[in-house]
Design a protein around this motif. Structure first.
Motif, mmCIF file in Angstrom:
data_model
loop_
_atom_site.group_PDB
_atom_site.id
_atom_site.type_symbol
_atom_site.label_atom_id
_atom_site.label_comp_id
_atom_site.label_asym_id
_atom_site.label_seq_id
_atom_site.Cartn_x
_atom_site.Cartn_y
_atom_site.Cartn_z
ATOM 1 N N ASP A 1 32.493 86.701 71.078
ATOM 2 C CA ASP A 1 32.163 86.646 69.652
ATOM 3 C C ASP A 1 30.649 86.506 69.448
ATOM 4 O O ASP A 1 30.070 87.163 68.579
ATOM 5 N N SER B 1 40.693 95.939 57.955
ATOM 6 C CA SER B 1 40.420 97.230 58.581
ATOM 7 C C SER B 1 39.599 97.046 59.861
ATOM 8 O O SER B 1 38.761 96.159 59.956
ATOM 9 N N ILE B 2 39.890 97.908 60.797
ATOM 10 C CA ILE B 2 39.252 97.832 62.118
ATOM 11 C C ILE B 2 38.004 98.713 62.140
ATOM 12 O O ILE B 2 38.030 99.852 61.675
ATOM 13 N N GLY B 3 36.952 98.162 62.666
ATOM 14 C CA GLY B 3 35.705 98.910 62.810
ATOM 15 C C GLY B 3 35.370 99.074 64.278
ATOM 16 O O GLY B 3 35.954 98.424 65.132
ATOM 17 N N ILE B 4 34.433 99.962 64.551
ATOM 18 C CA ILE B 4 34.058 100.254 65.939
ATOM 19 C C ILE B 4 32.554 100.081 66.120
ATOM 20 O O ILE B 4 31.770 100.597 65.328
ATOM 21 N N LEU B 5 32.195 99.335 67.146
ATOM 22 C CA LEU B 5 30.784 99.197 67.515
ATOM 23 C C LEU B 5 30.555 100.037 68.762
ATOM 24 O O LEU B 5 31.242 99.855 69.758
ATOM 25 N N ASP B 6 29.619 100.943 68.666
ATOM 26 C CA ASP B 6 29.319 101.797 69.823
ATOM 27 C C ASP B 6 28.495 101.025 70.826
ATOM 28 O O ASP B 6 27.493 100.426 70.474
ATOM 29 N N ALA B 7 28.927 101.033 72.074
ATOM 30 C CA ALA B 7 28.161 100.337 73.104
ATOM 31 C C ALA B 7 28.285 101.096 74.414
ATOM 32 O O ALA B 7 29.289 100.985 75.110
ATOM 33 N N LEU C 1 25.292 97.668 76.412
ATOM 34 C CA LEU C 1 25.645 96.451 77.138
ATOM 35 C C LEU C 1 25.020 96.510 78.527
ATOM 36 O O LEU C 1 25.136 97.517 79.219
ATOM 37 N N GLU D 1 25.409 92.857 66.511
ATOM 38 C CA GLU D 1 25.401 93.235 65.093
ATOM 39 C C GLU D 1 23.998 93.049 64.510
ATOM 40 O O GLU D 1 23.515 93.886 63.749
ATOM 41 N N ILE E 1 28.958 89.782 70.196
ATOM 42 C CA ILE E 1 29.162 90.738 69.097
ATOM 43 C C ILE E 1 28.236 90.408 67.920
ATOM 44 O O ILE E 1 27.616 91.296 67.323
ATOM 45 N N ARG E 2 28.108 89.112 67.613
ATOM 46 C CA ARG E 2 27.235 88.701 66.494
ATOM 47 C C ARG E 2 25.782 89.082 66.765
ATOM 48 O O ARG E 2 25.072 89.554 65.866
ATOM 49 N N ARG F 1 21.556 95.683 65.989
ATOM 50 C CA ARG F 1 21.832 97.023 65.442
ATOM 51 C C ARG F 1 21.151 97.287 64.109
ATOM 52 O O ARG F 1 20.924 98.440 63.757
#
Lengths: 157, 159
Positions: free
Chosen positions: B138, B49-55, B156, B145, B141-142, B148
């Motif tokens: 990557d 499943s695809i998730g979304i990170l708000d930035a 960003l 995460e 993003i890590r 957050r």
């Protein structure tokens, strides 16, 4: 202590398989699959050579302009707009595509009062893309009014 | 069909034993349908499943957003040599460098340092993440995460 043994019946010619339990299993399987089928609220189809990064993220229904950055091409709503070579691309063609899309949205917003020009962008990028490429794409989007970025990831939660 | 005709037919069917309540339901076609349906759903279901990170972005945009100014601004820079550079500016000004842990970034220490800042300034909810050009998406993003978990609004920077 007496033990009674029932004589086992011989093999009958007319054998019927009991499939009621099988139907029950299939029903449970179908319900489970249909449940997981409907849970994917974000519809994103990526190209084969693109591996998205993984992260703990919330899933929700988001419908916005989709920008895909792979090692070979930058796609805007599934249409190739710039070729990527050594993680570099032609910024002008991408900016032109963003501007065109923005103009289209604004024209739609003018004709229909219920529609608003959306500033959201969903970015689908390969995990191995350097940050410089990502920055260039995002800067190009931001200069054309797309300032609300949503980064698509594969959920690990 | 008249009532008498219907009664006559009913009698005839009773005579043939059709009104018996002891019958077997033929489940074979249902099983067939289920097999086809399950195969179809299994093929078309996306199990990842695809998730979304708000930035949002820390700069740019058409309009300035009016909001309460936080006591400190936090910026995390991801460096190429697996170090983090944590900058705090505002009421407190300092810079913390988090060294690499082997061949990777030390997200554990980053989390500890961010938690310390959060405890001192609980009203701060956002942070800016920047990275040098060669850092892979990557890794960004890590780190994002990780940030957050302490500061939910990660933007960003460096665009």
């Amino acid at each position: 202590m007496k033990k009674s043994f029932l004589k086992s019946k011989g093999p009958s010619d007319q054998m019927s398989i009991q499939i009621t339990s099988m139907a029950d299993i299939f029903m449970i399987l179908l319900v489970f699959l249909l449940k997981s089928y409907g849970s994917g609220l974000i519809e994103i189809s990526t190209s084969k050579d693109l591996t998205m990064p993984q992260a703990v993220a919330e899933s929700g229904s988001v419908d916005a302009l989709k920008v895909e950055i792979s090692e070979k091409v930058v796609l805007l709503e599934g249409k190739p707009v710039a070729e990527v070579r050594n993680f570099e691309f032609d910024g002008k063609s991408l900016a032109g595509a963003f501007a065109g899309e923005r103009k289209r949205q604004q024209a739609l917003a003018k004709t229909d009062s219920g529609v608003k020009a959306d500033a959201r962008v969903i970015m689908i990028a390969d995990r191995n893309i350097p940050y410089s490429t990502i920055k260039s794409v995002l800067a190009s989007a931001a200069s054309n009014g797309y300032t609300d970025f949503k980064l698509a990831v594969v959920q690990t939660n | 069909m008249s009532v008498s005709e219907f009664q006559a037919r009913l009698k005839a069917s009773s005579a043939n034993g059709f009104d018996s309540q002891d019958f077997d339901l033929n489940l074979a076609p249902i099983i067939d349908c289920f097999t086809v349906l399950i195969a179809f759903v299994m093929i078309s279901t996306a199990f990842a499943s695809i998730g979304i990170l708000d930035a949002g972005i820390a700069a740019g945009g058409d309009k300035a957003i009016s909001a309460a100014i936080p006591p400190v601004r936090i910026s995390v820079e991801v460096l190429a040599d697996h170090r983090f550079n944590l900058k705090i500016s505002g009421k407190e000004n300092r810079e913390i460098t988090i060294p690499a842990r082997g061949d990777s970034w030390d997200h554990g220490v980053l989390k500890i340092r961010l938690d310390e800042i959060k405890n001192r300034f609980p009203s701060v909810n956002g942070a800016v993440i920047t990275a040098v050009n060669s850092v892979k998406y990557d890794s960004v993003i890590r780190t994002m995460e990780q940030i957050r978990t302490t500061f939910p609004a990660v933007m960003l920077g460096g665009l």
